[in-house]
Motif scaffolding. Sequence first.
Motif, PDB file in Angstrom:
ATOM      1  N   SER A 122       0.842  -1.195   0.000  1.00 20.21           N
ATOM      2  CA  SER A 122       0.000   0.000   0.000  1.00 20.21           C
ATOM      3  C   SER A 122       0.873   1.239   0.000  1.00 20.21           C
ATOM      4  O   SER A 122       2.093   1.166   0.188  1.00 20.21           O
ATOM      5  CB  SER A 122      -0.919   0.031   1.230  1.00 20.21           C
ATOM      6  OG  SER A 122      -0.199   0.458   2.369  1.00 20.21           O
ATOM      7  N   ALA A 153       5.882  -3.686  -6.001  1.00 18.29           N
ATOM      8  CA  ALA A 153       4.938  -4.375  -6.884  1.00 18.29           C
ATOM      9  C   ALA A 153       5.610  -5.409  -7.768  1.00 18.29           C
ATOM     10  O   ALA A 153       4.992  -6.405  -8.153  1.00 18.29           O
ATOM     11  CB  ALA A 153       4.204  -3.351  -7.745  1.00 18.29           C
ATOM     12  N   ARG A 192      -1.304 -12.069  -2.408  1.00 12.55           N
ATOM     13  CA  ARG A 192      -0.838 -10.691  -2.478  1.00 12.55           C
ATOM     14  C   ARG A 192      -2.039  -9.774  -2.331  1.00 12.55           C
ATOM     15  O   ARG A 192      -2.996  -9.853  -3.100  1.00 12.55           O
ATOM     16  CB  ARG A 192      -0.124 -10.410  -3.803  1.00 12.55           C
ATOM     17  CG  ARG A 192       0.277  -8.952  -3.980  1.00 12.55           C
ATOM     18  CD  ARG A 192       1.058  -8.716  -5.250  1.00 12.55           C
ATOM     19  NE  ARG A 192       2.390  -9.291  -5.170  1.00 12.55           N
ATOM     20  CZ  ARG A 192       3.457  -8.785  -5.800  1.00 12.55           C
ATOM     21  NH1 ARG A 192       3.334  -7.687  -6.536  1.00 12.55           N
ATOM     22  NH2 ARG A 192       4.633  -9.357  -5.703  1.00 12.55           N
ATOM     23  N   VAL A 193      -1.959  -8.883  -1.344  1.00  9.82           N
ATOM     24  CA  VAL A 193      -3.070  -7.986  -1.031  1.00  9.82           C
ATOM     25  C   VAL A 193      -2.618  -6.544  -1.216  1.00  9.82           C
ATOM     26  O   VAL A 193      -1.580  -6.143  -0.694  1.00  9.82           O
ATOM     27  CB  VAL A 193      -3.554  -8.192   0.416  1.00  9.82           C
ATOM     28  CG1 VAL A 193      -4.774  -7.321   0.701  1.00  9.82           C
ATOM     29  CG2 VAL A 193      -3.860  -9.665   0.687  1.00  9.82           C
ATOM     30  N   VAL A 194      -3.400  -5.774  -1.949  1.00  9.41           N
ATOM     31  CA  VAL A 194      -3.119  -4.351  -2.110  1.00  9.41           C
ATOM     32  C   VAL A 194      -4.208  -3.564  -1.406  1.00  9.41           C
ATOM     33  O   VAL A 194      -5.401  -3.861  -1.554  1.00  9.41           O
ATOM     34  CB  VAL A 194      -3.050  -3.954  -3.601  1.00  9.41           C
ATOM     35  CG1 VAL A 194      -2.913  -2.447  -3.749  1.00  9.41           C
ATOM     36  CG2 VAL A 194      -1.872  -4.644  -4.274  1.00  9.41           C
ATOM     37  N   PHE A 209      -1.836  -2.880  -8.559  1.00  7.72           N
ATOM     38  CA  PHE A 209      -3.217  -3.363  -8.538  1.00  7.72           C
ATOM     39  C   PHE A 209      -3.430  -4.506  -9.526  1.00  7.72           C
ATOM     40  O   PHE A 209      -4.260  -5.385  -9.295  1.00  7.72           O
ATOM     41  CB  PHE A 209      -4.178  -2.210  -8.826  1.00  7.72           C
ATOM     42  CG  PHE A 209      -4.371  -1.284  -7.660  1.00  7.72           C
ATOM     43  CD1 PHE A 209      -5.371  -1.521  -6.724  1.00  7.72           C
ATOM     44  CD2 PHE A 209      -3.540  -0.190  -7.487  1.00  7.72           C
ATOM     45  CE1 PHE A 209      -5.541  -0.669  -5.631  1.00  7.72           C
ATOM     46  CE2 PHE A 209      -3.700   0.669  -6.397  1.00  7.72           C
ATOM     47  CZ  PHE A 209      -4.702   0.418  -5.466  1.00  7.72           C
ATOM     48  N   ALA A 252      -2.547  -7.860  -7.907  1.00 14.34           N
ATOM     49  CA  ALA A 252      -3.195  -8.166  -6.628  1.00 14.34           C
ATOM     50  C   ALA A 252      -4.114  -9.366  -6.747  1.00 14.34           C
ATOM     51  O   ALA A 252      -4.756  -9.582  -7.774  1.00 14.34           O
ATOM     52  CB  ALA A 252      -3.985  -6.958  -6.139  1.00 14.34           C
ATOM     53  N   VAL A 309      -8.023  -6.925  -3.172  1.00 15.95           N
ATOM     54  CA  VAL A 309      -7.901  -5.481  -2.978  1.00 15.95           C
ATOM     55  C   VAL A 309      -8.792  -5.072  -1.819  1.00 15.95           C
ATOM     56  O   VAL A 309      -9.994  -5.362  -1.809  1.00 15.95           O
ATOM     57  CB  VAL A 309      -8.308  -4.696  -4.248  1.00 15.95           C
ATOM     58  CG1 VAL A 309      -8.292  -3.192  -3.981  1.00 15.95           C
ATOM     59  CG2 VAL A 309      -7.368  -5.033  -5.407  1.00 15.95           C
TER      60      VAL A 309
END
Length: 231
Positions: free
Chosen positions: A38, A128, A137-139, A157, A160, A163
């Motif tokens: 983030s 990224a 993988r979390v954005v 993004f 991801a 999200v």
Amino acid sequence: MCRVVDLQQAVLAKNAMAADVLRTELAARGTTVVNLLSSPGSGKTALLERELLLARERGIAAAALTADLATENDATRLSRSGVPVKQVLTDGLCHLEADMLAGHLHNWLPQDTRLLFVENVGNLVCPASYDLGESLRVVLASVTEGEDKPLKYPTAFGLAQLVLVTKADLAGPAEFDETAFRRNVQQVNPGVEVQLTSVRSARGAGLLLDRALAAAEGRSVHAPVMARAQA
């Protein structure tokens, strides 16, 4: 004849191999990595602290490694959850790499850890491109950052698998256009799950933990189009 070598691609290829090795080694001991990305100030640490507390309450063996350019503030906050936490200071480096992560886990990560949450450096550019051996993988993006964030940072993004929109309790005052944000996310990453969360109101509490457990159990995880194209 001179051969032109793309140094960036070589570095990323080396990192990808190291990430695959780390993923295999951790999977063999029953540990799943969740990589959190983030911008600075998105509320990533607050959300992670809540999820770690829930993990402890549910008896799930979790740990967290948090990376920053300076200070140990985030590790101090996350330690309040009661789970093992380690702070990594990158000394100016804007991202973690798989080899770096493996080195910091050596002789630290408890053997019975089921979920390892990695709070990456606050940055949506450098991190990224680097696989850390994660299975999820979390954005994250807060409602105060604007609906066009996914278009400005398409790689973050676009890769991801989940999200999360944070600080949803501020959506009204921030005039956050949820429809536009979702549309922009789907433009760069069709089919990815988007969920609104708020630590203050408890909206979405446990959602990150549930998705992490699903990944740990081998249940279906979103496969980004961008990732398939790069394979």
